[in-house]
Design a protein around this motif. Structure first.
Motif, PDB file in Angstrom:
ATOM      1  N   TYR A  13       0.821  -1.209   0.000  1.00 30.86           N
ATOM      2  CA  TYR A  13       0.000   0.000   0.000  1.00 30.86           C
ATOM      3  C   TYR A  13       0.856   1.260   0.000  1.00 30.86           C
ATOM      4  O   TYR A  13       0.440   2.301  -0.514  1.00 30.86           O
ATOM      5  N   CYS A  14       2.051   1.181   0.566  1.00 30.55           N
ATOM      6  CA  CYS A  14       2.963   2.329   0.529  1.00 30.55           C
ATOM      7  C   CYS A  14       3.375   2.616  -0.914  1.00 30.55           C
ATOM      8  O   CYS A  14       3.381   3.764  -1.354  1.00 30.55           O
ATOM      9  N   VAL A  15       3.687   1.569  -1.651  1.00 33.07           N
ATOM     10  CA  VAL A  15       4.051   1.712  -3.065  1.00 33.07           C
ATOM     11  C   VAL A  15       2.873   2.297  -3.839  1.00 33.07           C
ATOM     12  O   VAL A  15       3.038   3.216  -4.645  1.00 33.07           O
ATOM     13  N   ARG A  16       1.677   1.790  -3.568  1.00 30.99           N
ATOM     14  CA  ARG A  16       0.479   2.268  -4.276  1.00 30.99           C
ATOM     15  C   ARG A  16       0.190   3.740  -3.991  1.00 30.99           C
ATOM     16  O   ARG A  16      -0.127   4.504  -4.897  1.00 30.99           O
ATOM     17  N   VAL A  17       0.276   4.129  -2.710  1.00 33.85           N
ATOM     18  CA  VAL A  17      -0.062   5.514  -2.387  1.00 33.85           C
ATOM     19  C   VAL A  17       0.969   6.474  -2.970  1.00 33.85           C
ATOM     20  O   VAL A  17       0.614   7.557  -3.439  1.00 33.85           O
ATOM     21  N   GLN A  73      -6.632   4.363   1.717  1.00 30.57           N
ATOM     22  CA  GLN A  73      -8.040   4.592   1.398  1.00 30.57           C
ATOM     23  C   GLN A  73      -8.440   6.055   1.601  1.00 30.57           C
ATOM     24  O   GLN A  73      -9.198   6.607   0.802  1.00 30.57           O
ATOM     25  N   GLN A  74      -7.920   6.677   2.642  1.00 30.33           N
ATOM     26  CA  GLN A  74      -8.245   8.081   2.891  1.00 30.33           C
ATOM     27  C   GLN A  74      -7.660   8.992   1.813  1.00 30.33           C
ATOM     28  O   GLN A  74      -8.275   9.980   1.431  1.00 30.33           O
ATOM     29  N   VAL A  75      -6.478   8.639   1.315  1.00 27.34           N
ATOM     30  CA  VAL A  75      -5.877   9.416   0.221  1.00 27.34           C
ATOM     31  C   VAL A  75      -6.735   9.266  -1.033  1.00 27.34           C
ATOM     32  O   VAL A  75      -7.014  10.255  -1.727  1.00 27.34           O
ATOM     33  N   CYS A  76      -7.183   8.048  -1.318  1.00 26.55           N
ATOM     34  CA  CYS A  76      -8.065   7.844  -2.477  1.00 26.55           C
ATOM     35  C   CYS A  76      -9.333   8.674  -2.327  1.00 26.55           C
ATOM     36  O   CYS A  76      -9.747   9.359  -3.282  1.00 26.55           O
ATOM     37  N   HIS A  78      -9.724  11.380  -0.622  1.00 23.55           N
ATOM     38  CA  HIS A  78      -9.359  12.788  -0.753  1.00 23.55           C
ATOM     39  C   HIS A  78      -9.368  13.230  -2.226  1.00 23.55           C
ATOM     40  O   HIS A  78      -9.765  14.340  -2.533  1.00 23.55           O
ATOM     41  N   PHE A  79      -8.939  12.332  -3.094  1.00 26.68           N
ATOM     42  CA  PHE A  79      -8.890  12.637  -4.524  1.00 26.68           C
ATOM     43  C   PHE A  79     -10.126  12.175  -5.278  1.00 26.68           C
ATOM     44  O   PHE A  79     -10.185  12.211  -6.501  1.00 26.68           O
ATOM     45  N   GLY A  80     -11.155  11.718  -4.547  1.00 20.05           N
ATOM     46  CA  GLY A  80     -12.410  11.313  -5.178  1.00 20.05           C
ATOM     47  C   GLY A  80     -12.336  10.000  -5.912  1.00 20.05           C
ATOM     48  O   GLY A  80     -13.097   9.770  -6.857  1.00 20.05           O
ATOM     49  N   ILE A  81     -11.448   9.110  -5.462  1.00 21.98           N
ATOM     50  CA  ILE A  81     -11.284   7.808  -6.103  1.00 21.98           C
ATOM     51  C   ILE A  81     -11.971   6.761  -5.242  1.00 21.98           C
ATOM     52  O   ILE A  81     -11.698   6.657  -4.042  1.00 21.98           O
ATOM     53  N   ASN A  82     -12.878   5.997  -5.838  1.00 17.50           N
ATOM     54  CA  ASN A  82     -13.563   4.920  -5.114  1.00 17.50           C
ATOM     55  C   ASN A  82     -12.659   3.709  -5.004  1.00 17.50           C
ATOM     56  O   ASN A  82     -12.049   3.289  -5.999  1.00 17.50           O
ATOM     57  N   VAL A  83     -12.560   3.165  -3.801  1.00 22.49           N
ATOM     58  CA  VAL A  83     -11.752   1.962  -3.594  1.00 22.49           C
ATOM     59  C   VAL A  83     -12.592   0.830  -3.081  1.00 22.49           C
ATOM     60  O   VAL A  83     -13.626   0.991  -2.540  1.00 22.49           O
TER      61      VAL A  83
END
Length: 83
Positions: A13-17, A73-76, A78-83
């Motif tokens: 998840y670190c790589v993904r974020v 998930q919170q970063v997603c 924040h940018f309006g991305i559904n996870v």
């Protein structure tokens, strides 16, 4: 825009974020959490959370523009991305 990502080795998840933030044009500073700097990381996250104590149970933990956001998930969100 600038983000600080608190992470650990071998964290998917670190790589993904980090990839998501870079894709959004955000400059990313990564800080690896170790036993030696864990309290410093918690203090920095708490300061970015308006002084409200942050309990780090998982990584990544992200500060965006000096404001605590949270994990992947919170970063997603924040940018309006559904996870």
């Amino acid at each position: 825009m600038k983000a600080v990502v608190y992470s650990k080795e071998n964290c998917g998840y670190c790589v993904r974020v980090k990839a998501l933030l870079k894709n959004k044009g955000v400059d990313v500073e990564e800080i690896l959490i170790t036993d030696e700097n864990k309290q410093q990381a918690i203090d920095a996250l708490t300061a970015a959370n308006d002084g409200v104590q942050v309990v780090v149970k998982q990584v990544p933990q992200v500060i965006l523009e000096n404001k605590f956001i949270g994990g992947y998930q919170q970063v997603c969100q924040h940018f309006g991305i559904n996870v």
